[in-house]
Design a protein around this motif. Sequence first.
Motif, PDB file in Angstrom:
ATOM      1  N   ASN A  76      -8.366   4.190  -5.588  1.00  0.00           N
ATOM      2  CA  ASN A  76      -8.930   3.992  -4.326  1.00  0.00           C
ATOM      3  C   ASN A  76      -8.372   2.898  -3.925  1.00  0.00           C
ATOM      4  OD1 ASN A  76     -10.846   5.867  -4.500  1.00  0.00           O
ATOM      5  ND2 ASN A  76     -12.531   4.321  -5.495  1.00  0.00           N
ATOM      6  N   SER A  77      -7.123   2.112  -4.490  1.00  0.00           N
ATOM      7  CA  SER A  77      -6.230   1.213  -4.067  1.00  0.00           C
ATOM      8  C   SER A  77      -5.015   1.332  -4.447  1.00  0.00           C
ATOM      9  CB  SER A  77      -6.748  -0.272  -4.542  1.00  0.00           C
ATOM     10  OG  SER A  77      -6.874  -0.270  -5.923  1.00  0.00           O
ATOM     11  N   HIS A  78      -4.598   2.510  -3.931  1.00  0.00           N
ATOM     12  CA  HIS A  78      -3.018   3.138  -4.434  1.00  0.00           C
ATOM     13  C   HIS A  78      -1.933   2.140  -3.765  1.00  0.00           C
ATOM     14  CE1 HIS A  78      -0.181   5.758  -6.120  1.00  0.00           C
ATOM     15  NE2 HIS A  78       0.322   6.206  -4.517  1.00  0.00           N
ATOM     16  N   SER A  79      -1.464   1.332  -4.610  1.00  0.00           N
ATOM     17  CA  SER A  79      -0.289   0.482  -4.310  1.00  0.00           C
ATOM     18  C   SER A  79       0.565   0.396  -5.277  1.00  0.00           C
ATOM     19  CB  SER A  79      -1.178  -0.949  -3.860  1.00  0.00           C
ATOM     20  OG  SER A  79      -2.095  -0.815  -2.877  1.00  0.00           O
ATOM     21  N   LYS A  84       0.786  -1.331   0.137  1.00  0.00           N
ATOM     22  CA  LYS A  84       0.012  -0.144  -0.101  1.00  0.00           C
ATOM     23  C   LYS A  84       0.838   1.268   0.044  1.00  0.00           C
ATOM     24  CE  LYS A  84      -4.303   1.511   0.671  1.00  0.00           C
ATOM     25  NZ  LYS A  84      -4.944   1.657  -0.297  1.00  0.00           N
ATOM     26  N   LEU A 104      -5.589  -2.408  -9.275  1.00  0.00           N
ATOM     27  CA  LEU A 104      -5.281  -1.266  -8.769  1.00  0.00           C
ATOM     28  C   LEU A 104      -5.719   0.061  -9.405  1.00  0.00           C
ATOM     29  CD1 LEU A 104      -1.051  -1.973  -8.899  1.00  0.00           C
ATOM     30  CD2 LEU A 104      -2.918  -1.949  -6.848  1.00  0.00           C
ATOM     31  N   LYS A 107      -8.179   2.716 -13.336  1.00  0.00           N
ATOM     32  CA  LYS A 107      -8.391   1.453 -12.690  1.00  0.00           C
ATOM     33  C   LYS A 107      -8.027   0.363 -13.552  1.00  0.00           C
ATOM     34  CE  LYS A 107     -12.229  -0.558  -9.835  1.00  0.00           C
ATOM     35  NZ  LYS A 107     -13.499  -0.464  -9.386  1.00  0.00           N
TER      36      LYS A 107
END
Length: 126
Positions: free
Chosen positions: A84-87, A6, A81, A63
């Motif tokens: 909203n799922s910044h990894s 993350k 990814l 996305k």
Amino acid sequence: NIKVKKLKIIQNKKGDLLKYLSKEDNFYSKFGECYFNEIKKNQTKGWICHKRNQCLLSVPLGKVEFTFSVNLTGKKRKILLGRNSHSIIILPPKIWFKFKSLDKLSLVINTLNNPHEDKEVLKLPI
């Protein structure tokens, strides 16, 4: 051996700052090359396999659904990814991958630990 870490987002009223990579990250060994890969909605790019390069993959815009496989015929792993799922995905060599945009336009950033060489990359059409 695929890892997902993350990443930090620093909020700012003028626009957020999305952290990506630091030389202090324990998964970062050395810089070879970095590129951005645009992909349009419902398009898929891949299959790609780097024989000796580690890939560090992230999606700062849009996305994207990534699919990974050791041998293409066996078990597959999917990772989603986006904003909203910044990894960051830490992908070791010899893993096949493809990716599909689920947004109007997505941007994938890939950082390699060695400069790109055509003979180092295996590609199969989707």
